[in-house]
Design an enzyme around this catalytic site. Sequence first.
Site, mmCIF file in Angstrom:
data_model
loop_
_atom_site.group_PDB
_atom_site.id
_atom_site.type_symbol
_atom_site.label_atom_id
_atom_site.label_comp_id
_atom_site.label_asym_id
_atom_site.label_seq_id
_atom_site.Cartn_x
_atom_site.Cartn_y
_atom_site.Cartn_z
ATOM 1 C CB CYS A 46 -0.874 -0.050 1.125
ATOM 2 S SG CYS A 46 -2.145 1.525 0.992
ATOM 3 N N GLY A 54 -12.253 -3.773 -8.144
ATOM 4 C CA GLY A 54 -12.508 -2.951 -7.196
ATOM 5 C C GLY A 54 -13.016 -1.667 -7.759
HETATM 6 C C1 LIG Z 1 -10.792 3.114 -2.082
HETATM 7 C C2 LIG Z 1 -9.577 2.025 -2.336
HETATM 8 C C3 LIG Z 1 -9.213 1.426 -0.976
HETATM 9 C C4 LIG Z 1 -8.281 0.479 -1.309
HETATM 10 N N1 LIG Z 1 -7.762 -0.144 0.051
HETATM 11 C C5 LIG Z 1 -6.996 -1.055 -0.097
HETATM 12 C C6 LIG Z 1 -6.607 -1.909 1.017
HETATM 13 O O1 LIG Z 1 -6.891 -1.702 2.264
HETATM 14 N N2 LIG Z 1 -5.805 -2.857 0.779
HETATM 15 C C7 LIG Z 1 -5.286 -3.465 -0.450
HETATM 16 O O2 LIG Z 1 -4.557 -4.285 -0.383
HETATM 17 N N3 LIG Z 1 -5.685 -2.871 -1.522
HETATM 18 C C8 LIG Z 1 -6.567 -1.777 -1.448
HETATM 19 N N4 LIG Z 1 -6.939 -1.026 -2.684
HETATM 20 C C9 LIG Z 1 -6.315 -1.652 -3.865
HETATM 21 C C10 LIG Z 1 -7.505 -2.423 -4.394
HETATM 22 O O3 LIG Z 1 -7.400 -3.749 -3.718
HETATM 23 C C11 LIG Z 1 -6.708 -2.845 -6.081
HETATM 24 O O4 LIG Z 1 -5.609 -3.535 -5.941
HETATM 25 C C12 LIG Z 1 -6.549 -1.662 -6.881
HETATM 26 O O5 LIG Z 1 -7.554 -0.695 -6.679
HETATM 27 C C13 LIG Z 1 -6.624 -2.005 -8.394
HETATM 28 O O6 LIG Z 1 -7.668 -2.622 -8.720
HETATM 29 P P1 LIG Z 1 -8.937 -1.650 -9.308
HETATM 30 O O7 LIG Z 1 -8.347 -1.088 -10.570
HETATM 31 O O8 LIG Z 1 -9.983 -2.754 -9.809
HETATM 32 O O9 LIG Z 1 -9.490 -0.995 -8.180
HETATM 33 C C14 LIG Z 1 -7.689 -0.091 -2.414
HETATM 34 C C15 LIG Z 1 -8.597 0.793 -3.620
HETATM 35 C C16 LIG Z 1 -9.153 1.523 -3.576
HETATM 36 C C17 LIG Z 1 -9.836 2.432 -4.892
#
Ligand SMILES: Cc1cc2nc3c(=O)[nH]c(=O)nc-3n(C[C@H](O)[C@H](O)[C@H](O)COP(=O)(O)O)c2cc1C
Lengths: 266, 306
Positions: B129, B267
């Site tokens: 993160c 996500g």
């Molecule tokens: C609002 C938000 C909060 C997130 N919180 C976490 C988290 O707590 N832990 C984690 O491993 N990834 C977190 N992510 C990352 C997502 O799990 C994912 O890896 C990343 O957003 C890429 O995928 P996407 O484009 O489908 O969102 C977060 C993403 C978003 C948008």
Amino acid sequence: MNEQMQTFPVVEVVEHNPTLKTFYFKVKTPVKPGQFVLMWLPGLDEKPFSVSDQKRGRLEITIKAIGPFTKKAMELEPGDRVGLRGPFGRGFEVQDNALIVGAGCGVAPVRFLHETAKRMEVNTTLLIGARNSAEVLFKDQYVDEGATIVTDDGSLGGKGLVPDRVREMLASGSYSTICASGPEVVLVALRNIAKEHNLPVQLSFERYMKCAIGICGQCCLDGSGIRVCVEGPVLTHEELEQVTELGLPHRDATGQRPEKPGICQA
Amino acid sequence: MPHLKVQMAGISMDSPLVLASGVLGVTASSMRRVVDHGAGAVTTKSCSIHPRKGHPGPCIIPYEHGMINAVGLSNPGVDAVVNEIRTYRDECQAPIFASVFAGSVEEFGKVTRRIAAGNPDLIEVNVSCPNVQSEFGAPFGASFEDTAAITRIVKKNAGKIPVAMKLTVHCPSIGKMAKVCEDNGADVITAINTVGPGMLIDVGVKRPILSNKMGGVSGAGIFPVALKAVWEIHRNCNLPILATGGVSNGNEAAQMILAGAHAVAIGSAVYNRGVEVFQRVNEELLEVLELHEMERLDDLRGGAHE
Ligand SMILES: Cc1cc2nc3c(=O)[nH]c(=O)nc-3n(C[C@H](O)[C@H](O)[C@H](O)COP(=O)(O)O)c2cc1C
Ligand SMILES: Cc1cc2nc3c(=O)[nH]c(=O)nc-3n(C[C@H](O)[C@H](O)[C@H](O)COP(=O)(O)OP(=O)(O)OC[C@H]3O[C@@H](n4cnc5c(N)ncnc54)[C@H](O)[C@@H]3O)c2cc1C
């Protein structure tokens, strides 16, 4: 205004009392009564607020000072820029012969609903409840208009509690639905009364919110999992059916459900 | 009849689509609702030993090509998450993955031991993160040594529960990093986390918009970056891959599978296509299988590699 960040200058401030003010912005994006916006005070935080009216290209937000953000908001003056995003959520449907109820600091969204109904020449009845005369929002206007007002101590309008007054009104008149906003105990009481009378409801709920776009999961209701920021904040009997957390202290910024309710809920 | 059932590290899923960590993953009911809309599994929001409030707002801002977030890893603490997992189990059959993070190798061990008490189907270890750098230094996932040490301690403390290491592209080589995880006992590679961090500035007040100033970039714009990372991981290590990053439709999910993914997490697309995105992508994936007259996703997996 849209869901991305944009800043707008405050164009006018109306002080109802030192802890309650309405702020005006030039925002033409159409907002429905019951929908809300996120207000950003740069350097501080971003918080959700209902729109309390929108007319002649101006959007109104009415804020009660209860904590760090809302107290800072009381210092806003014309010309100061704040971020506004939205509108978010699903609002009220304007319905003929609705009983519109605003209790405590929940008057803002139902005020917008009532004003909209008036502009559409739809007939509705307004009931305002507050602890005492000083806490009645938009008091002068509502007294002028002859709205039904009840206060806990009888210092303005009738003495008594909102749910009791609603029972009386339902016994003597007939309404198509109850639209309400206010403390959750009042909303839960109104929901039960409406069920007894076979009346539909549109009730506006508050939960701790962060993103307002249905992503973060902070405002989801236990039991149904629906997001107050997207599917709400105005919810019907059907949508409340599976909810198991009504009346409990709201989950906080961590996601924990505290032992005691926050200020807004008291 | 073509179907979407997949197996990953011994976990059976009705669909390869997984709810990504940090999205709708705070409460049991919210995660159950996502399963009702077609997800094959869900991931909880990353948790730490102690509760965290996260950063003030604005913490999530959509823009043209996705969104940028610095939620600041808010969470109710690992023990509260264990309770949510138990509630979820009472309501729902689909597998649940628990995401954890920590500020030191030892703490990763501790939080893993505590989350294991909830018996999730998989423990996903967030070493990637970008939002809490000032507090924790550069992400552990940028260092081979740190990632190796965390993988070992987490595996030791997870008992029989399989472990996924969630990687970032911001490391010397994500393919090599995945191999390091494999060599140290990991069962699954999740890739990728958000990209950047990035920034957006409001021109009216001349300030960064996020309260944290910078935040991880996710959504449509990062898809090609994530896809190439998955491709590279597949060539460098033999572990199943839980692919994530910018996926919003069946075509993109199929691309991830062709690059070598076993499962695909979604996500940010929940914002653009609603909670229904899982059901829709399922249908779109079935169309891809029909196009190739295939019965199962296993036949598609890795198909883009020579
Ligand atoms: C609002 C938000 C909060 C997130 N919180 C976490 C988290 O707590 N832990 C984690 O491993 N990834 C977190 N992510 C990352 C997502 O799990 C994912 O890896 C990343 O957003 C890429 O995928 P996407 O484009 O489908 O969102 C977060 C993403 C978003 C948008
Ligand atoms: C949909 C919706 C509409 C609202 N409309 C209005 C309105 O029209 N006028 C008005 O004065 N207030 C409104 N509120 C409440 C307003 O958001 C809070 O008063 C404000 O966030 C308090 O911030 P603070 O820093 O001043 O107080 P704090 O001390 O931080 O919080 C006091 C209480 O405010 C509530 N609160 C704090 N942060 C949030 C948050 N991020 N999301 C939701 N609730 C929070 C909690 O109940 C908390 O206990 C609305 C809230 C929601 C969810």
